[in-house]
Design a protein around this motif. Structure first.
Motif, mmCIF file in Angstrom:
data_model
loop_
_atom_site.group_PDB
_atom_site.id
_atom_site.type_symbol
_atom_site.label_atom_id
_atom_site.label_comp_id
_atom_site.label_asym_id
_atom_site.label_seq_id
_atom_site.Cartn_x
_atom_site.Cartn_y
_atom_site.Cartn_z
ATOM 1 N N ALA A 62 0.800 -1.225 -0.118
ATOM 2 C CA ALA A 62 -0.133 -0.371 0.055
ATOM 3 C C ALA A 62 0.927 1.403 0.097
ATOM 4 O O ALA A 62 1.891 1.538 0.394
ATOM 5 C CB ALA A 62 -0.777 0.204 1.353
ATOM 6 N N MET A 63 0.266 1.784 -0.780
ATOM 7 C CA MET A 63 0.844 3.639 -0.653
ATOM 8 C C MET A 63 1.089 4.105 0.485
ATOM 9 O O MET A 63 -0.737 4.576 0.783
ATOM 10 C CB MET A 63 1.129 4.368 -2.314
ATOM 11 C CG MET A 63 1.317 3.564 -3.660
ATOM 12 S SD MET A 63 0.758 4.965 -4.677
ATOM 13 C CE MET A 63 2.648 6.271 -5.091
ATOM 14 N N SER A 64 1.449 4.835 0.505
ATOM 15 C CA SER A 64 1.281 6.709 1.763
ATOM 16 C C SER A 64 0.782 7.152 1.735
ATOM 17 O O SER A 64 0.648 7.629 -0.064
ATOM 18 C CB SER A 64 2.582 6.862 2.764
ATOM 19 O OG SER A 64 3.292 7.378 1.904
ATOM 20 N N VAL A 65 0.065 8.371 2.363
ATOM 21 C CA VAL A 65 -0.730 9.859 1.964
ATOM 22 C C VAL A 65 0.599 10.364 0.664
ATOM 23 O O VAL A 65 0.228 10.752 0.264
ATOM 24 C CB VAL A 65 -1.408 10.101 2.549
ATOM 25 C CG1 VAL A 65 -1.263 11.876 2.378
ATOM 26 C CG2 VAL A 65 -2.528 9.251 4.002
ATOM 27 N N GLU A 66 1.496 10.226 1.783
ATOM 28 C CA GLU A 66 2.330 11.383 1.285
ATOM 29 C C GLU A 66 3.110 11.080 -0.520
ATOM 30 O O GLU A 66 3.327 11.564 -1.393
ATOM 31 C CB GLU A 66 4.148 10.841 2.469
ATOM 32 C CG GLU A 66 3.932 11.553 3.615
ATOM 33 C CD GLU A 66 2.990 10.677 4.329
ATOM 34 O OE1 GLU A 66 2.816 9.591 4.599
ATOM 35 O OE2 GLU A 66 2.253 10.991 5.259
ATOM 36 N N GLU A 67 3.038 9.409 -0.794
ATOM 37 C CA GLU A 67 2.784 9.064 -1.878
ATOM 38 C C GLU A 67 2.405 9.217 -3.025
ATOM 39 O O GLU A 67 2.659 9.579 -4.438
ATOM 40 C CB GLU A 67 3.252 7.586 -1.402
ATOM 41 C CG GLU A 67 5.285 7.278 -1.209
ATOM 42 C CD GLU A 67 4.959 5.536 -0.880
ATOM 43 O OE1 GLU A 67 5.979 4.772 -0.781
ATOM 44 O OE2 GLU A 67 4.268 4.881 0.093
ATOM 45 N N MET A 68 0.729 9.587 -2.725
ATOM 46 C CA MET A 68 0.170 9.590 -3.596
ATOM 47 C C MET A 68 0.296 10.920 -3.252
ATOM 48 O O MET A 68 0.326 11.213 -4.799
ATOM 49 C CB MET A 68 -1.314 9.076 -2.893
ATOM 50 C CG MET A 68 -1.963 8.024 -2.834
ATOM 51 S SD MET A 68 -3.272 7.260 -1.664
ATOM 52 C CE MET A 68 -2.808 6.553 -0.090
ATOM 53 N N ASP A 69 0.459 11.779 -2.750
ATOM 54 C CA ASP A 69 0.457 13.613 -3.036
ATOM 55 C C ASP A 69 1.718 13.452 -4.118
ATOM 56 O O ASP A 69 1.101 14.470 -4.617
ATOM 57 C CB ASP A 69 0.580 13.988 -1.789
ATOM 58 C CG ASP A 69 -0.676 13.916 -0.706
ATOM 59 O OD1 ASP A 69 -1.845 14.082 -1.568
ATOM 60 O OD2 ASP A 69 -0.310 14.285 0.531
ATOM 61 N N GLU A 70 2.904 12.872 -3.375
ATOM 62 C CA GLU A 70 4.094 13.077 -4.733
ATOM 63 C C GLU A 70 3.501 12.814 -5.863
ATOM 64 O O GLU A 70 3.531 12.834 -6.833
ATOM 65 C CB GLU A 70 5.195 12.118 -3.948
ATOM 66 C CG GLU A 70 5.918 12.919 -2.717
ATOM 67 C CD GLU A 70 6.977 11.853 -2.144
ATOM 68 O OE1 GLU A 70 7.324 11.167 -3.301
ATOM 69 O OE2 GLU A 70 7.410 12.120 -1.047
ATOM 70 N N GLY A 71 2.823 11.489 -6.110
ATOM 71 C CA GLY A 71 2.492 10.330 -7.480
ATOM 72 C C GLY A 71 1.181 12.185 -8.149
ATOM 73 O O GLY A 71 1.362 12.226 -9.306
ATOM 74 N N ILE A 72 0.598 12.335 -7.733
ATOM 75 C CA ILE A 72 -0.163 13.361 -7.654
ATOM 76 C C ILE A 72 0.098 14.990 -8.399
ATOM 77 O O ILE A 72 -0.147 15.372 -9.630
ATOM 78 C CB ILE A 72 -1.438 13.605 -6.839
ATOM 79 C CG1 ILE A 72 -2.198 12.713 -6.893
ATOM 80 C CG2 ILE A 72 -2.456 14.818 -7.036
ATOM 81 C CD1 ILE A 72 -2.954 12.717 -5.797
ATOM 82 N N ALA A 73 1.239 15.455 -7.586
ATOM 83 C CA ALA A 73 1.652 16.613 -8.328
ATOM 84 C C ALA A 73 3.534 16.130 -9.055
ATOM 85 O O ALA A 73 2.759 16.978 -10.283
ATOM 86 C CB ALA A 73 3.106 16.402 -7.265
ATOM 87 N N GLU A 74 3.310 15.264 -9.055
ATOM 88 C CA GLU A 74 3.722 14.789 -10.663
ATOM 89 C C GLU A 74 3.170 14.393 -11.823
ATOM 90 O O GLU A 74 3.970 15.135 -13.138
ATOM 91 C CB GLU A 74 5.055 13.164 -9.968
ATOM 92 C CG GLU A 74 5.780 12.911 -11.950
ATOM 93 C CD GLU A 74 6.507 13.933 -11.765
ATOM 94 O OE1 GLU A 74 7.126 14.246 -13.336
ATOM 95 O OE2 GLU A 74 6.841 14.599 -11.010
#
Length: 87
Positions: A62-74
């Motif tokens: 599972a991805m962390s919320v921070e990893e999800m945020d980074e992916g969305i920003a990218e």
């Protein structure tokens, strides 16, 4: 085919077989969506929690919320760059 009768107050009772087929219970909401010249009845009896784990892929962590945020920003950066390249 099932039939419902509209009362003078604009109310109707959905036939039992339809309620059972849509898994509707007292208090559930139903949307009426216009599609072309017809209306579709769509139950709103699912909660966000009912979708938990729906996208899980076995073997993936599972991805962390921070990893999800980074992916969305990218993704936003890439989309912005593509739109600027068109100009």
């Amino acid at each position: 085919m099932s039939t419902a009768t509209l009362t003078s107050k604009g109310q109707m009772t959905l036939p039992k077989e339809i309620r059972e087929d849509l898994n509707l219970k007292a208090g559930d909401k139903v949307d009426f969506v216009k599609v072309g010249g017809r209306y579709e009845l769509r139950p709103r009896n699912l909660r966000a929690a009912d979708f938990a784990g729906m996208l899980h892929r076995p073997g993936m962590r599972a991805m962390s919320v921070e990893e999800m945020d980074e992916g969305i920003a990218e993704a936003v950066r890439e989309r912005s760059e593509r739109s600027l390249d068109r100009d």
